[in-house]
Motif scaffolding. Sequence first.
Motif, PDB file in Angstrom:
ATOM      1  N   ARG A 216      49.103  56.446  34.517  1.00  0.00           N
ATOM      2  CA  ARG A 216      48.342  56.739  34.646  1.00  0.00           C
ATOM      3  C   ARG A 216      47.725  58.273  33.175  1.00  0.00           C
ATOM      4  O   ARG A 216      47.154  57.750  32.398  1.00  0.00           O
ATOM      5  CB  ARG A 216      47.214  56.971  35.239  1.00  0.00           C
TER       6      ARG A 216
ATOM      7  N   HIS B 227      53.142  45.452  34.852  1.00  0.00           N
ATOM      8  CA  HIS B 227      53.310  44.762  33.599  1.00  0.00           C
ATOM      9  C   HIS B 227      51.806  46.114  32.785  1.00  0.00           C
ATOM     10  O   HIS B 227      51.727  45.928  31.447  1.00  0.00           O
ATOM     11  CB  HIS B 227      52.337  43.525  33.788  1.00  0.00           C
ATOM     12  N   VAL B 228      50.603  46.106  33.632  1.00  0.00           N
ATOM     13  CA  VAL B 228      50.019  46.792  32.421  1.00  0.00           C
ATOM     14  C   VAL B 228      50.142  48.270  31.196  1.00  0.00           C
ATOM     15  O   VAL B 228      50.101  48.325  30.812  1.00  0.00           O
ATOM     16  CB  VAL B 228      48.358  47.898  33.395  1.00  0.00           C
TER      17      VAL B 228
ATOM     18  N   LEU C 188      42.484  50.652  35.484  1.00  0.00           N
ATOM     19  CA  LEU C 188      43.688  50.335  35.955  1.00  0.00           C
ATOM     20  C   LEU C 188      42.805  49.532  36.990  1.00  0.00           C
ATOM     21  O   LEU C 188      43.440  47.910  36.947  1.00  0.00           O
ATOM     22  CB  LEU C 188      44.526  51.291  36.968  1.00  0.00           C
TER      23      LEU C 188
ATOM     24  N   ARG D 176      51.343  43.168  38.746  1.00  0.00           N
ATOM     25  CA  ARG D 176      50.330  43.201  37.677  1.00  0.00           C
ATOM     26  C   ARG D 176      50.171  44.726  38.036  1.00  0.00           C
ATOM     27  O   ARG D 176      49.948  44.827  36.161  1.00  0.00           O
ATOM     28  CB  ARG D 176      49.358  42.766  38.239  1.00  0.00           C
TER      29      ARG D 176
ATOM     30  N   ARG E  66      41.805  46.032  35.711  1.00  0.00           N
ATOM     31  CA  ARG E  66      42.593  46.018  34.862  1.00  0.00           C
ATOM     32  C   ARG E  66      43.651  44.698  35.986  1.00  0.00           C
ATOM     33  O   ARG E  66      44.245  43.675  35.455  1.00  0.00           O
ATOM     34  CB  ARG E  66      43.341  46.344  34.056  1.00  0.00           C
ATOM     35  N   VAL E  67      44.271  45.148  36.896  1.00  0.00           N
ATOM     36  CA  VAL E  67      44.098  44.261  37.757  1.00  0.00           C
ATOM     37  C   VAL E  67      43.510  43.730  38.847  1.00  0.00           C
ATOM     38  O   VAL E  67      43.926  42.725  40.054  1.00  0.00           O
ATOM     39  CB  VAL E  67      45.379  45.048  38.941  1.00  0.00           C
TER      40      VAL E  67
END
Length: 71
Positions: free
Chosen positions: A9, A51-52, A20, A48, A23-24
């Motif tokens: 992060r 992947h971010v 975060l 996930r 996004r997930v």
Amino acid sequence: MANEIKLLRFLAQDMTQAELGKRVGLTRQTIAAIEQERYSPTLDVAFRIAHVFGKRIEEVFHWTPPEGGSG
């Protein structure tokens, strides 16, 4: 399960836990619990998160077998 989420992060322009989480599909509190190793994510969530950050899952999460286990 140990992880590199806080570092990732930071490296992602100081992404917040809330960003975060959004996004997930998790809450900021859940991201915090995963970061602090108080909660282990499902495999789907772990993928996930990885992947971010454009990482493989094993670059983000580190599992160590329990002492004395055969596992």
